[in-house]
Every structure is written in C-alpha cells, then in structure tokens.
Design an enzyme around this catalytic site. Structure first.
Site, PDB file in Angstrom:
ATOM      1  N   SER A  81      -9.734   1.480   2.943  1.00  0.00           N
ATOM      2  CA  SER A  81      -8.883   2.264   2.086  1.00  0.00           C
ATOM      3  C   SER A  81      -7.846   1.443   1.301  1.00  0.00           C
ATOM      4  O   SER A  81      -7.291   1.946   0.324  1.00  0.00           O
ATOM      5  CB  SER A  81      -8.146   3.316   2.911  1.00  0.00           C
TER       6      SER A  81
ATOM      7  N   LYS B  68       0.848  -1.196   0.000  1.00  0.00           N
ATOM      8  CA  LYS B  68       0.000   0.000   0.000  1.00  0.00           C
ATOM      9  C   LYS B  68       0.880   1.242   0.000  1.00  0.00           C
ATOM     10  O   LYS B  68       1.937   1.264   0.654  1.00  0.00           O
ATOM     11  CB  LYS B  68      -0.886  -0.048   1.248  1.00  0.00           C
TER      12      LYS B  68
ATOM     13  N   SER C 284      -9.865  -0.978   7.061  1.00  0.00           N
ATOM     14  CA  SER C 284      -9.270  -0.722   5.744  1.00  0.00           C
ATOM     15  C   SER C 284      -8.541  -1.899   5.115  1.00  0.00           C
ATOM     16  O   SER C 284      -8.189  -1.838   3.940  1.00  0.00           O
ATOM     17  CB  SER C 284      -8.312   0.470   5.818  1.00  0.00           C
TER      18      SER C 284
END
Lengths: 100, 504
Positions: free
Chosen positions: B155, B80, B179
């Site tokens: 996310s 990420k 997330s």
C-alpha cells in the site's frame, strides 16, 4: 467446512459491521467472501490440536505508567474534527426513541 | 556537484552540513521536481511547500549560528498519509478521512523532524493501507515511475514512487503484510519492515495492530540504516514498542560479516516464482558466495506456496494473514462512526445505528468494506474458533518454522514478489489475486521478523526486481550489513527510472 455465504448471511454481517450496503453490494460481497473463505479453508488441512494460538509476534507485557497528570487534548482540540458539535459535546441524532 | 535530487539522503545531509548546498536549496530542488514530474506519477496527496521551506530555512540558520545539526538536517522526506501530523491532513487516501486534521503527530514523524528532516508532503496509498497496488486509493492511483502503465505496488505506493522518481530523498511507509517491501521491489528502492516493536506505532492509523510496523523507503541501504536509526526506539505512547537500545546501524555498515550463512527457503523457489526473479536471486547467491558467504537450504513448510493446474497460487500464510489482519481491521476501523471525526452522512437518519451504517457505507471504499466484513465474520459467534483461532494457531506454526530455519543460518534470502510490477486493472476484479501479490512478504509480519527489501536488478523489460533478507527479531544491524555487502559487490544497473532524465 465453510458455511454457505449467501445473500442473507452477508446482509447480517453487514449489520454487525455497521455498513449500509446496496443489494448489488451485498451480492458482490457474498461472492467475494465465499471465494476468499473457500481459500482460507486450506488452513483446515493442518493439524493444530496441540498448538497454542499466537496473537502477538513478540512477548507482550503490561506497561504501567506513573499516575501523574500530563497534558491531554483540550475540549476544542478533541472536538475539532467533529462532524457536528453542540457546546462541548458531540452531537448525534436521538439515540433513545419516544415510545416506551 | 551532480543534481541535488540524485544524492542519497546521507550524502545530502553531509552536503548540507559541509555547506556545499543549503537546506533551502535542497528543499527547493525537490519542490521543483514535484512540480514538474508529480503530475505524471501522483505520488503525493498533499505537499507542504511553504512549511518545508520554513523548516529548511531554520536549519540553515541553525547551521550559520554553529548549532549542532541532526543526522537528517536539511533532507527532504515524504511520509505516507496514514501517519498523523498536526500540519496538513491525514487522509489514509479515504473519503472517510478526507478532511481529517490530526490533533497530534506520530512519534516516527516527530523523530524525523527532531533529526532535521524537512517534511515535503504526504504520499498516496491504498485506502487504510489495504491493497498491493495503490489502486484502492480514493484519490486515484499512483503510477510506477519505471512504466506509468504499471502499478507502483502498495500500500505504500506513493512513498515508493516518490523515492524512485527523485520526488523525495527518502520516505516513510508502513508494512502490515508487505506494504513497504512490495512497492519498494516494484519501484527499485530499498524498504525495511522493522522487527515488530522496533518502531513506535503511535500516530500510525491502525490497520492490523499485531502486524503493523513503520519503516524507511530509500535509494540505498545506508539511507535505510540512517532513517531506521532515527525512527527506532522505545516510546511510552506505544505499549508494544520495545524499549531496547538502538545500535548505530551506520557504524557497522561497511564491515562485511565474516562467514555469513544465508538460508534459502526451498518453498519460496517453486514454479510460483517468475523466472527472471529466480535468476536474479540465484545471481545474488553467486555474489554472496564470491564474498565468502555460504548458502544453505532451509525449509519453511507452513509458508509453502502451491500452484494448482490453473496456475492459481495458494499458501497457508496468505490464508492465515487474511483472517488475522481483517479481524484486527474490523475492530480497529469500528472507530470511524461519523460521530467523533471523519465522514458523516448528510442524509437525515432516524437513529444512531443508521447514522453509523450510512456514514460508513458512504465513507469506505470497496476493499475496506470487504476486509471489515471478512474480519467481522471471522470474529463472529460460531465461527471464531474455526477461523480466527485456527489462523492464530497456524501463525505460530509459521513462526516456529522461521525460528528453526534461523538456527541454521544468519539471514534468509527470499523473493519479495512473484512477478515484477503488474499493469493497472490486472488484479482488481479478483481480490484473491491481489492478496497473492504479498505471498512472499506476509510471513515476516505474522512472525514479527525484520525484513529488508533491496534491488536485485532489472528484468528484460526494464522493470525492477527485488529480493529480501529476513532475520531474527532485532537483527536489523545484520540485515543492513548483509545487504550492504551485496549492494557493494553486485554491480547492478543504475536504479534510476528512465523517465527522470527524459523529463528534465
């Protein structure tokens, strides 16, 4: 419970947050914040008089490191992402005004 | 041998170690898959083709020399874009950090590399990890590989989509309120939010520091166990990281838990939950019963989800979370000042406050501004007790509920999301509706507990359905074993998005 989140209060929170906002943004944020805070007011239904606030999920204790010199960033590495630099300094506009 | 990109991380590592394939071949297969499919998905913000092939080559050379290989040797992994790396950019999908190059590498990433993983690239996310759909990315949304008209969740939407679409063998995400687990559920992959303190947060761009954890997103439970074992453990650079030995999660994985007691929190199975998800979890309870487990009803009163006459959901946990997380965010994001790094306005400004305010006003997107404002308000003079302190007290009530419930059972079984993946634009006009996408995941962050999301089936429309197992602190080993029992016995459909075979 919740205070009235109006345009002026939102503008003030923007200043505290160091966010420059257009009038349209302030108005939209005022509406959103009021809506969200009305929802958050649900918390007031709960009796928490004898409840200890919980800032962390696990027990946190101080971690002490030995006082030895280790590797740290060089000035060039630390300044590599600076939007503006002047020698080994971060450069910013004048902070203190000319007037007394 | 089947297609390299269909192998799990564990199988691929074995194939590389045995010489059935090479790290370079595996890496090239993923780079080819990204070149052919990522245009439709947009999982990646940046890829490191040249560096990845170099890394792979050095692993193949080490193997040729007979050197010992790490447990992830030659396995291509996505990370990420809020994990700092000295290679490439670390943007958090924000204009604020569009050109930011970190001077150090996150501990979790360094541990992956030390284990032989090949880093393919950085994945898209909601800006600064604030969102549940990846629609808040300044670089444009990621699409769900199961239905490109739907969001991948967020996310960590880019990481979830990359794993599901076979654009990485596995990925790393971060979870502050769901997330990792929510996008895992939307994309049909496995995602672990570890115990708070299990994985070092050093190099993870901070959002809500008392809630954030880094965790794996993988194609099966064994891969999650493998990656968790690699990234977990104490780190002197994160004072909240607990220095406790990491069990060999894979060693016990195949051993079923005798007399497993599964708690079913009654508050989570209300009319707020989509019927197909409720049915899938009921089916999972049957699977567990057939394996000798017992299902017990437990209660989490302060995580209750109410539905009003208009169908609007409400929950104490969501209310407490959006005070605690935004308060921490308002403090953490104060560092973006346009002075030390990140975006600075090009306008001429007269003073330093104007420089800060204009740079931040230009650099942050709408949702980030909203959360900074909300958190600043909750911490401001006159409102601190009514909002921030109150939320911290409710947080304790939520945690106490879990402690009590977990005395009656070993793990809790819960939904991950109220519905399967939603469509683009469905929740962008009303921030509160987006916040409620995390209604089942937020409590575990507030309580600091580990939670593992795994696939539980497909809806009639062909969208993945997830479920999560939640356990006491540091019970990851139990979660993996309990999840593996289900995975082995459930006979789920193949969790491979149809688009992959159509496109190749």
């Amino acid at each position: 419970m919740s205070p009235k989140i109006d345009f002026d209060l939102t503008r003030h929170i923007g200043l505290l947050s160091r966010l420059e906002l257009s009038d349209d943004e302030v108005q939209a944020l005022a509406d959103h914040l009021a809506h969200i805070l009305q929802y958050v007011d649900k918390l007031q239904e709960l009796d928490t008089d004898n409840v200890e606030p919980m800032a962390h999920a696990v027990a946190i204790h101080n971690v002490l490191a030995d006082d030895v010199i280790g590797q740290s960033l060089t000035p060039d590495a630390a300044l590599a992402n600076a939007p503006q630099r002047d020698g080994d300094f971060f450069k910013v506009p004048k902070v203190i005004g000319d007037s007394q | 041998m089947s297609q390299l990109t269909d192998l799990t991380a564990r199988r691929l590592a074995v194939a590389v170690a045995d010489g059935q394939t090479s790290a370079v071949e595996a890496t090239q297969a993923y780079l080819d898959a990204i070149a052919s499919r990522d245009q439709a998905i947009s999982a990646y913000n940046e890829t490191f083709a040249e560096r990845a092939i170099q890394q792979a080559r050095s692993i193949d050379e080490a193997r040729a020399k007979g050197a010992a290989l790490g447990p992830l040797a030659g396995v291509p992994i996505a990370i990420k874009d809020n994990l700092a790396t000295t290679f490439g950019r670390t943007t958090c999908s924000s204009k604020m950090l569009a050109d930011f190059r970190a001077p150090y590498t996150a501990t979790a990433v360094a541990k992956l590399e030390a284990a032989g993983a090949v880093i393919l690239g950085k994945t898209n996310m909601d800006e600064f990890a604030m969102g549940s759909s990846t629609e808040n990315s300044a670089l444009g949304p990621t699409r769900n590989p199961w239905d490109t008209g739907r969001v991948p969740g967020g996310s960590s939407g880019g990481s979830a989509a990359a794993v599901a679409a076979r654009l990485a063998a596995a990925a790393i995400g971060s979870d502050t309120g769901g997330s990792i687990r929510q996008p895992a559920a939307f994309c049909g992959v496995v995602g672990l939010k570890p115990t708070y303190g299990r994985v070092s947060r050093y190099g993870l761009v901070a959002y809500g520091s008392s809630l954030d954890q880094i965790g794996p997103m993988t194609r099966d439970v064994a891969d999650a166990a493998l990656l968790a074992g690699v990234i977990a453990g104490g780190d002197p650079r994160d004072s909240t990281c607990v220095d406790q030995s990491v069990p060999d999660y894979l060693a016990s994985l195949e051993t079923p838990i005798d007399g497993l007691r599964i708690g079913r929190p009654s508050e989570f199975f209300s009319e707020a939950l989509d019927g197909e998800i409720a049915a899938a979890i009921e089916q999972a309870c049957q699977v567990y019963r057939s394996l000798g487990a017992t299902i017990v009803d437990v209660s989490l009163p302060h995580s209750r989800i109410d539905v009003d006459a208009k169908g609007q959901l409400s929950s104490y946990a969501v209310a407490a979370y959006y005070v605690v997380a935004t308060a921490e965010a308002s403090s953490n994001l104060a560092r973006y000042d346009g002075v030390h790094y990140g975006h600075r306005t090009e306008d001429k400004v007269d003073d330093i406050v104007a420089l800060y305010s204009r740079s931040r006003g230009e650099g942050f997107g709408d949702e980030v501004k909203r959360r900074i404002m909300l958190g600043t308000f909750a911490l401001s003079s006159g409102y601190y007790d009514a909002y921030y302190n109150k939320a911290l007290k409710v947080r304790r009530l939520i945690k106490n509920d879990f402690d009590t419930a977990l005395t009656a059972c070993d793990v809790l079984l819960a939904p991950v999301t109220p519905t399967p993946a939603f469509e683009f634009g469905e929740k962008t006009d009303d921030p509160l509706q987006m916040y409620l996408a995390d209604v089942y995941t937020i409590s575990a962050n507030l309580a600091g507990l580990p939670a593992l999301a795994i696939p539980a089936g497909l809806s009639a429309a062909g969208l993945p359905i997830g479920m999560q197992l939640i356990g006491p602190v540091f019970s990851e080993e139990t979660l993996f074993r309990a999840a593996a029992m289900f995975e082995q016995a459930a006979n789920l459909p193949d969790m491979k998005p149809p688009m992959i075979d159509e496109s190749s």
